[in-house]
Scaffold this motif. Structure first.
Motif, short mmCIF file in Angstrom:
data_model
loop_
_atom_site.label_atom_id
_atom_site.label_comp_id
_atom_site.label_asym_id
_atom_site.label_seq_id
_atom_site.Cartn_x
_atom_site.Cartn_y
_atom_site.Cartn_z
N TRP A 49 30.26 25.97 5.04
CA TRP A 49 29.50 26.34 3.84
C TRP A 49 30.40 26.68 2.66
CZ3 TRP A 49 24.52 29.76 4.65
CH2 TRP A 49 23.61 29.07 5.48
N LYS A 50 31.67 26.55 2.79
CA LYS A 50 32.59 26.92 1.71
C LYS A 50 32.34 26.06 0.48
CE LYS A 50 37.47 27.80 0.71
NZ LYS A 50 38.84 27.86 1.29
N GLY A 51 32.19 26.71 -0.66
CA GLY A 51 31.97 26.00 -1.92
C GLY A 51 30.54 25.60 -2.18
N SER A 52 29.63 25.99 -1.30
CA SER A 52 28.23 25.61 -1.45
C SER A 52 27.49 26.54 -2.41
CB SER A 52 27.52 25.66 -0.09
OG SER A 52 28.00 24.65 0.78
N LYS A 53 26.31 26.09 -2.80
CA LYS A 53 25.37 26.94 -3.54
C LYS A 53 24.43 27.58 -2.53
CE LYS A 53 25.48 24.19 -7.78
NZ LYS A 53 26.50 23.21 -7.30
N ILE A 54 24.47 28.90 -2.47
CA ILE A 54 23.73 29.66 -1.46
C ILE A 54 22.81 30.65 -2.18
CG2 ILE A 54 23.96 31.24 0.50
CD1 ILE A 54 26.81 30.06 0.86
N ILE A 55 21.64 30.86 -1.62
CA ILE A 55 20.68 31.77 -2.23
C ILE A 55 20.07 32.66 -1.14
CG2 ILE A 55 18.82 30.05 -2.07
CD1 ILE A 55 17.69 31.20 -4.69
N PHE A 56 19.92 33.93 -1.45
CA PHE A 56 19.22 34.89 -0.58
C PHE A 56 17.81 34.99 -1.15
CE2 PHE A 56 18.77 39.54 0.83
CZ PHE A 56 18.54 39.19 2.15
N GLY A 194 20.24 37.08 -9.03
CA GLY A 194 21.60 37.59 -9.00
C GLY A 194 22.53 36.89 -9.98
N GLU A 195 23.62 37.56 -10.32
CA GLU A 195 24.57 37.04 -11.30
C GLU A 195 25.32 35.81 -10.80
OE1 GLU A 195 27.20 40.08 -12.64
OE2 GLU A 195 25.59 41.48 -13.14
N TRP A 196 25.36 35.61 -9.48
CA TRP A 196 26.10 34.48 -8.93
C TRP A 196 25.21 33.31 -8.54
CZ3 TRP A 196 30.67 36.17 -5.26
CH2 TRP A 196 31.58 36.96 -5.98
N LEU A 197 23.93 33.37 -8.81
CA LEU A 197 23.03 32.29 -8.43
C LEU A 197 23.46 30.97 -9.07
CD1 LEU A 197 19.38 33.65 -8.50
CD2 LEU A 197 20.65 32.77 -6.54
N GLY A 198 23.47 29.92 -8.27
CA GLY A 198 23.83 28.60 -8.76
C GLY A 198 25.31 28.32 -8.76
N ASP A 199 26.12 29.31 -8.40
CA ASP A 199 27.57 29.14 -8.39
C ASP A 199 28.08 28.71 -7.02
OD1 ASP A 199 27.58 29.95 -11.02
OD2 ASP A 199 28.19 32.01 -10.60
N SER A 200 29.25 28.11 -7.01
CA SER A 200 29.93 27.71 -5.79
C SER A 200 30.68 28.92 -5.23
CB SER A 200 30.92 26.57 -6.11
OG SER A 200 31.75 26.28 -5.01
N VAL A 201 30.40 29.28 -3.98
CA VAL A 201 30.96 30.51 -3.41
C VAL A 201 31.63 30.24 -2.07
CG1 VAL A 201 29.28 32.00 -4.58
CG2 VAL A 201 28.74 31.08 -2.31
N GLY A 202 32.47 31.19 -1.66
CA GLY A 202 33.14 31.12 -0.38
C GLY A 202 33.83 32.43 -0.07
N VAL A 203 34.63 32.43 0.99
CA VAL A 203 35.37 33.62 1.40
C VAL A 203 36.77 33.20 1.83
CG1 VAL A 203 33.37 35.01 2.10
CG2 VAL A 203 34.41 33.43 3.73
N SER A 204 37.69 34.15 1.81
CA SER A 204 39.07 33.87 2.23
C SER A 204 39.81 35.18 2.45
CB SER A 204 39.78 33.04 1.15
OG SER A 204 41.12 32.77 1.51
N ASP A 205 40.90 35.11 3.19
CA ASP A 205 41.78 36.27 3.35
C ASP A 205 42.91 36.26 2.33
OD1 ASP A 205 40.49 37.64 5.43
OD2 ASP A 205 41.33 36.27 6.91
N SER A 206 42.93 35.25 1.45
CA SER A 206 43.93 35.20 0.38
C SER A 206 43.26 34.66 -0.87
CB SER A 206 45.11 34.32 0.78
OG SER A 206 44.69 32.99 1.03
#
Length: 221
Positions: A49-56, A194-206
């Motif tokens: 899911w890295k870089g996807s558009k995700i919505i809660f 939310g402020e991040w809606l429609g944005d490409s998101v992900g997670v990382s340790d760096s």
């Protein structure tokens, strides 16, 4: 009953459901740091899911009043779409909660009910987990979920770290037990977009070059 929320990946046409992790569906029940649902979500965000558009997304939102056309227009224009987007998701997206050990009990029960209905000859059933009816639990429950140091908005070039970024609530207090991601990506009758809606998101340790670490995040909570 209140408004029920699910985590939906609009790019992958997949979702994960709080109830599968024995967590309540209401928005505030998913916000606590490192719960099983958020750890599973973030493992997905660090991988497929890295870089996807995700919505809660809540099931009582008014689709006509939410200005996120880039996320929903493709879905809303689909000939199969009618009624509520959550209902559309349940029918046409895949529930990938079944990938995670933390969802084993609830998903096993749901699939067992589904298989019994198949055996009874019921028609037009929704195979939400995409199971092989000849081997319904194949490939499931193999992942543990994971927490990451940084949650990243690639579109805005920013990130937060729960160890260092101050999470500030409406009353100007700093909280150390809330992950702001459900608020940043939330949308519903009981949760402002939310402020991040429609944005490409992900997670990382760096952090990659060009990503700014936020020193604080204010949430409407």
């Amino acid at each position: 009953m209140g408004e029920y929320f699910n985590w939906i990946n609009l790019d992958k046409k997949e979702y994960i459901s709080p109830g599968d992790f024995d967590i309540g569906y209401k928005g505030y029940e998913s916000v606590y740091i490192n719960n099983a649902l958020l750890c599973s979500l973030k493992e997905l965000m660090g991988n497929e899911w890295k870089g996807s558009k995700i919505i809660f997304l809540g099931d009582e939102y008014d689709q006509s009043s939410i200005n996120i056309p880039d996320m929903l227009n493709v879905i809303l224009l689909d000939d199969k779409f009618e009624g509520n987007f959550i209902d559309y998701t349940y029918e046409y997206f895949k529930n990938v909660s079944c990938k995670f050990e933390a969802a084993r009990n609830d998903v096993t029960e749901e699939i067992s009910i589904f298989m019994e209905r198949i055996r009874r000859g019921e028609k037009d059933l929704v195979n939400e987990y995409g199971v092989d009816i000849n081997n319904p639990f194949a490939g499931m429950f193999g992942r543990k979920g994971k927490s990451y140091k940084y949650t990243i908005n690639y579109s805005k070039g920013v990130a937060y770290c729960l160890d260092t970024t101050k999470i500030i609530t409406l009353d100007n207090s700093v909280t150390d037990n809330i992950d702001p991601l459900p608020v940043l990506l939330g949308c519903g009758r009981t949760m402002q977009p939310g402020e991040w809606l429609g944005d490409s998101v992900g997670v990382s340790d760096s952090l990659d070059t060009g990503i700014t670490l936020l020193d604080k995040i204010r949430i409407l909570w």
